[in-house]
Design an enzyme around this catalytic site. Structure first.
Site, short mmCIF file in Angstrom:
data_model
loop_
_atom_site.label_atom_id
_atom_site.label_comp_id
_atom_site.label_asym_id
_atom_site.label_seq_id
_atom_site.Cartn_x
_atom_site.Cartn_y
_atom_site.Cartn_z
N HIS A 130 0.86 -1.18 0.00
CA HIS A 130 0.00 0.00 0.00
C HIS A 130 0.90 1.23 0.00
O HIS A 130 2.01 1.21 0.53
CB HIS A 130 -0.86 -0.04 1.27
N ASP A 209 3.01 -4.24 8.24
CA ASP A 209 1.72 -3.59 8.06
C ASP A 209 0.66 -4.68 8.14
O ASP A 209 0.51 -5.48 7.21
CB ASP A 209 1.68 -2.87 6.72
N GLN A 212 -4.58 -5.48 6.95
CA GLN A 212 -5.50 -6.45 6.36
C GLN A 212 -5.47 -7.79 7.10
O GLN A 212 -6.32 -8.65 6.85
CB GLN A 212 -5.17 -6.68 4.88
N LYS A 235 -10.94 -0.94 9.76
CA LYS A 235 -11.06 -2.16 8.96
C LYS A 235 -11.42 -3.38 9.82
O LYS A 235 -11.66 -4.46 9.28
CB LYS A 235 -9.75 -2.43 8.21
N CYS A 380 -4.63 2.32 -3.88
CA CYS A 380 -3.44 2.84 -3.19
C CYS A 380 -2.26 1.88 -3.34
O CYS A 380 -1.46 1.71 -2.40
CB CYS A 380 -3.72 3.11 -1.72
#
Length: 424
Positions: A130, A209, A212, A235, A380
């Site tokens: 991202h 990261d 997700q 999210k 993104c």
């Protein structure tokens, strides 16, 4: 037609908890397939935020009255819930930011100073990141003269570890390795424990990261071996306006402040200041108080569901969607085409019978007219799309409330869209 299997079990339990899902788009029921962008909020989260503002609103840490104590308890209670949810060894390892992007910028700025990054040093990311895990590291390299390098991906959409090994991508010059746990475009689940070990083998700091990952399956952040991990509240059924930086406490205690202001200090004089220990050191000014309360409620909700059940549903609904989309005419799926080491975001392109590529923005609008909410664009992740040789894609993504009927509605709307553009 593929077997729906366990893909119906969790939504049957939870859909009534999400008031927005009762909306319609014209004659069609809303089929919200954009949860990788932002998830919807259960009534418990909405109520927790409303109750905080209605009954407990005050600033934290400063006000020495009843409301101040209640607000502080709610805010720190949210931190404690998040810490337990991700396996932190102590709540002080959890730093609240306004989103995952701010958390990654915090990591880049503070690590750059702490490590004395400069010319000759290298930072490693990947082409599937991202933008939030690309731009902060680009800026750090521009400020310091360090070099940015990256993993490529295979044709299947997985990190090309063999090429990285052949090129010596991670080496003695590597100071930071920062990678996504799960791709927000391809759904690829990266082998984070192996990647962290590769970073540590050369003395580099490992950053993940997990934006997700945290919503899709149970995580134990210390068990990954990573030094810093970021994710975001909105999210994972929580509110917007709050993100999380988790870090090894000994590392956090060595990092300099990112932003200056109130509540991140010990003593301020006109000549110099000293700083509070983590997490306060990184939470300058009034923090996201109601958002932390709401995130705590989201954690409670997910914990009650059970993250094993959440992960099982995510795999079942993703498998059902992959099967249906693989059957659909003109659809080309990007990334892995089965559920092995794959998360619940499916990006694809759509062509007409004569090979005309329909632009994702047109697909998105056509699907919206039939009640299906997806995302169209580069999500993104423009460098990844360039690597794949396309400008943009359409993405469907799922959460605990996604049903097989919504996948069927998507496939029907894609067939309608393909027929429409084939005729026009």
């Amino acid at each position: 037609m593929p077997d729906r299997g366990d893909a119906t079990l969790l939504p049957a339990r939870v859909r009534a908890d999400f008031p927005i899902l009762s909306r319609r788009v014209g004659d069609y029921p809303l089929a919200y397939l954009d949860s990788a962008n932002t998830s919807h909020k259960p009534q418990a989260v909405i109520d927790a935020i409303a109750t905080h503002y209605a009954e407990h609103n005050a600033n934290v840490a400063r006000a020495m009255h009843m409301l101040g104590a209640e607000a502080t308890a709610g805010f720190e209670g949210g931190r404690a819930k998040v810490a337990t949810f991700v396996g932190a060894t102590r709540p002080e390892e959890v730093v609240f930011t306004k989103n995952a992007s701010e958390a990654l910028n915090l990591a880049a700025h503070t690590l750059g100073q702490h490590l004395g990054i400069g010319p000759g040093d290298e930072i490693v990311i990947s082409v599937l990141e991202h933008h939030s895990n690309i731009v902060p590291w680009q800026l750090l390299c521009q400020r310091t003269g360090a070099t940015l390098r990256w993993f490529d991906v295979t044709e299947e959409g997985r990190l090309d570890l063999a090429e990285a090994d052949a090129e010596g991508l991670i080496n003695e010059a590597t100071k930071i390795v920062s990678l996504a746990w799960v791709s927000n475009v391809l759904g690829t689940v990266n082998p984070v424990a192996d990647l962290v070990a590769r970073a540590h083998a050369v003395g580099a700091i490992a950053v993940l990261d997990a934006s997700q990952a945290v919503p899709q399956f149970g995580v134990d952040l210390p068990a990954t071996g990573a030094d810093l991990v970021v994710f975001t509240g909105h999210k994972m059924l929580g509110p917007t306006g709050i993100g999380v930086l988790w870090g090894r406490y000994d590392l956090l205690a060595e990092l300099p402040p990112f932003l200056g202001g109130g509540e991140m200090i010990e003593v301020v004089t006109m000549e110099r200041s000293t700083y509070a220990p983590p997490p306060a050191r990184f939470e300058a000014g009034t923090p996201p108080i109601a958002q932390a309360v709401g995130l705590g409620a989201a954690v409670d909700y997910l914990t009650a569901l059970g993250m094993d059940a959440v992960a099982a549903h995510e795999q079942a609904i993703t498998g059902y969607a992959l099967d249906r989309l693989n059957e659909a005419s003109g659809v080309h799926i990007l990334g892995p085409t089965d559920t092995k080491d794959r998360g619940g975001a499916i990006s694809f392109t759509l062509t007409t019978g004569d090979g005309f590529a329909i632009h994702p923005h047109d697909i998105m609008q056509m699907l919206d007219s039939r009640g299906v909410a997806v995302r169209g664009g580069h999500h993104c992740a423009r460098p990844l799309h360039k690597r794949l040789g396309i400008q943009a894609s359409t993405r469907a993504s799922f959460s605990v409330y996604t049903t097989p009927q919504e996948i069927d509605q998507l496939v029907d709307a894609l067939a309608y869209t393909r027929d429409f553009f084939g005729r026009h």
